[in-house]
Design a protein around this motif. Structure first.
Motif, PDB file in Angstrom:
ATOM      1  N   ALA A 193      41.839  66.256 -11.448  1.00 31.58           N
ATOM      2  CA  ALA A 193      40.503  66.805 -11.219  1.00 31.58           C
ATOM      3  C   ALA A 193      39.409  65.969 -11.882  1.00 31.58           C
ATOM      4  N   LEU A 194      39.556  65.670 -13.166  1.00 32.77           N
ATOM      5  CA  LEU A 194      38.532  64.892 -13.864  1.00 32.77           C
ATOM      6  C   LEU A 194      38.517  63.440 -13.408  1.00 32.77           C
ATOM      7  N   LEU A 224      39.134  60.288 -26.767  1.00 32.36           N
ATOM      8  CA  LEU A 224      40.476  60.831 -26.562  1.00 32.36           C
ATOM      9  C   LEU A 224      40.782  61.925 -27.583  1.00 32.36           C
ATOM     10  N   THR A 225      40.436  61.683 -28.826  1.00 30.07           N
ATOM     11  CA  THR A 225      40.671  62.667 -29.891  1.00 30.07           C
ATOM     12  C   THR A 225      39.922  63.957 -29.611  1.00 30.07           C
ATOM     13  N   ASP A 226      38.681  63.829 -29.148  1.00 30.46           N
ATOM     14  CA  ASP A 226      37.865  65.017 -28.863  1.00 30.46           C
ATOM     15  C   ASP A 226      38.404  65.785 -27.662  1.00 30.46           C
ATOM     16  N   ASP A 270      35.786  52.701 -19.054  1.00 27.61           N
ATOM     17  CA  ASP A 270      36.547  53.070 -20.245  1.00 27.61           C
ATOM     18  C   ASP A 270      36.820  54.577 -20.273  1.00 27.61           C
ATOM     19  N   VAL A 271      35.871  55.363 -19.791  1.00 28.26           N
ATOM     20  CA  VAL A 271      36.089  56.814 -19.701  1.00 28.26           C
ATOM     21  C   VAL A 271      37.244  57.102 -18.737  1.00 28.26           C
ATOM     22  N   GLN A 272      37.275  56.389 -17.613  1.00 22.78           N
ATOM     23  CA  GLN A 272      38.355  56.598 -16.636  1.00 22.78           C
ATOM     24  C   GLN A 272      39.718  56.285 -17.249  1.00 22.78           C
ATOM     25  N   ARG A 273      39.796  55.179 -17.978  1.00 27.20           N
ATOM     26  CA  ARG A 273      41.065  54.817 -18.631  1.00 27.20           C
ATOM     27  C   ARG A 273      41.437  55.856 -19.685  1.00 27.20           C
ATOM     28  N   THR A 274      40.445  56.346 -20.400  1.00 23.69           N
ATOM     29  CA  THR A 274      40.690  57.359 -21.435  1.00 23.69           C
ATOM     30  C   THR A 274      41.168  58.661 -20.810  1.00 23.69           C
ATOM     31  N   LEU A 275      40.626  59.001 -19.654  1.00 25.72           N
ATOM     32  CA  LEU A 275      41.053  60.218 -18.961  1.00 25.72           C
ATOM     33  C   LEU A 275      42.514  60.121 -18.503  1.00 25.72           C
TER      34      LEU A 275
END
Length: 375
Positions: A193-194, A224-226, A270-275
């Motif tokens: 979803a995200l 990632l931690t959050d 980077d957000v996509q990879r973190t997701l």
């Protein structure tokens, strides 16, 4: 012997379209005979996306979408019948999940809402249709979800191993199948979803094909931690979730903290990879709690996430004690497991057989789920 053909119809939280599965229940175990997919029409998808994001609409708009989805399901079934050269009278029943627009099992007045007019489906196809699968379970104190573990138990249980079936759709859920233990199943994390919402926002694409965009991003440890601090992960099962929690507004609140703390904002890539890492790690954290040291731990992955090579790569790396495979290697196409499950649920309802698992949903008793809409 007369064939016991049932069609399962599923449109999930990813809003990509309608999955259809033809199942033959004269066989044991039942066999997946054919599948099909109808892309979600853009106008309906836009309306559903707006509805899911806001959680608000007019009664007229809700009624019109309900009607449009009913027609879409019916048209999809009729095309499928032509494709497999069957007539409506060859099908015992259709099991149609409908489109979930809200699922709230833990509020003062628990409810779940799936739309798509089943009267239209039955009338336009000439096939008895079973829908509204979740609310009877909730009436008995259950979560109304997940419903697929009972089907997984029927198909994939083996006494000599611990088997976990992981469906990575819009949301990720698991079924835990173990000898001498009641089957349990629950939502464990977000799925696609995200990831899908984020790449659509920044790249205009429905999904990150082969994880090509994510692969070139870097993991933001702080983000990632959050993300992993979400209280949902500390809840004990049975539990269920959906886009009402894991949505872009939830993600943006996490990202706003970077500005508030004067920290560099991660790039969209980077957000996509973190997701991706968040999805894989949150799932792996749950599975590590379940693994056994005295037998084989088998993970069978299905759903759209099973086609994401980065998610599969990370799950395999994070779960060294597990054999990580897909349901396709056990005879059930990864893209059609849930649709097949709703064919199974329809079969159980037509024969008035119990189809929920109280150990999964928390309901007070077993019951045959679904409302029958005669042809």
């Amino acid at each position: 012997m007369m064939k016991q053909y049932y069609i399962g119809v599923m449109s999930g939280t990813s809003l990509d379209g309608v999955d259809l599965a033809l199942m033959d229940f004269t066989l044991n175990p039942p066999k997946l005979m054919a599948t099909d997919f109808t892309p979600m029409p853009e106008k309906i998808r836009e309306k559903l996306t707006a509805l899911l994001r806001s959680g608000e609409t007019s009664l007229r708009n809700l009624g019109e979408i309900d009607h449009q989805l009913g027609l879409l399901y019916a048209e999809s079934i009729n095309r499928f019948l032509q494709k497999v050269r069957l007539k409506s009278e060859d099908i015992c029943a259709v099991g149609c999940h409908g489109q979930t627009v809200w699922h709230s099992p833990n509020c003062e007045f628990p409810f779940t809402m799936q739309i798509g007019d089943m009267n239209l489906v039955a009338a336009k196809t000439g096939i008895t249709t079973v829908g509204d699968f979740r609310r009877k379970d909730m009436a008995l104190g259950g979560q109304g979800a997940p419903l697929v573990p009972a089907f997984h138990q029927d198909l994939f249980f083996a006494a000599e191993r611990l088997t976990v079936v992981l469906n990575i759709g819009g949301i990720s859920n698991i079924s835990v199948l173990e000898e001498n233990c009641p089957t349990v199943g629950y939502d464990v994390s977000v799925g696609n979803a995200l990831l899908d919402s984020w790449i659509e926002l920044h790249q205009g694409k429905r999904y990150d094909k082969d994880a090509l965009w994510a692969k070139n991003g870097k993991i933001s440890t702080a983000l990632l931690t959050d993300l992993l601090a979400e209280p949902f992960f500390q809840q004990a099962p049975p539990k269920s979730t959906g886009r009402e929690l894991f949505n872009l507004a939830w993600l943006n609140k996490k990202l706003e903290k970077f500005t508030a703390l004067s920290q560099p904002m991660p790039s969209p890539q980077d957000v996509q990879r973190t997701l991706v890492e968040f999805t894989a790690l949150s799932i792996a954290n749950e599975l590590k709690k379940l693994q056994k040291s005295d037998r084989t731990n088998l993970l069978l992955v299905c759903g759209g996430g099973a086609r994401n090579p980065l998610i599969m790569q990370r799950l395999t790396a994070l779960l060294a004690e597990w054999r990580v495979l897909t349901t396709s290697e056990f005879g059930l196409d990864i893209d059609y497991v849930e649709a097949a499950a709703f064919a199974w649920l329809a079969y159980r309802r037509i024969h008035n057989l119990p189809s929920n698992l109280p150990s999964v949903t928390g309901a007070k008793s077993e019951v045959s789920l679904g409302v029958i809409f005669p042809k």
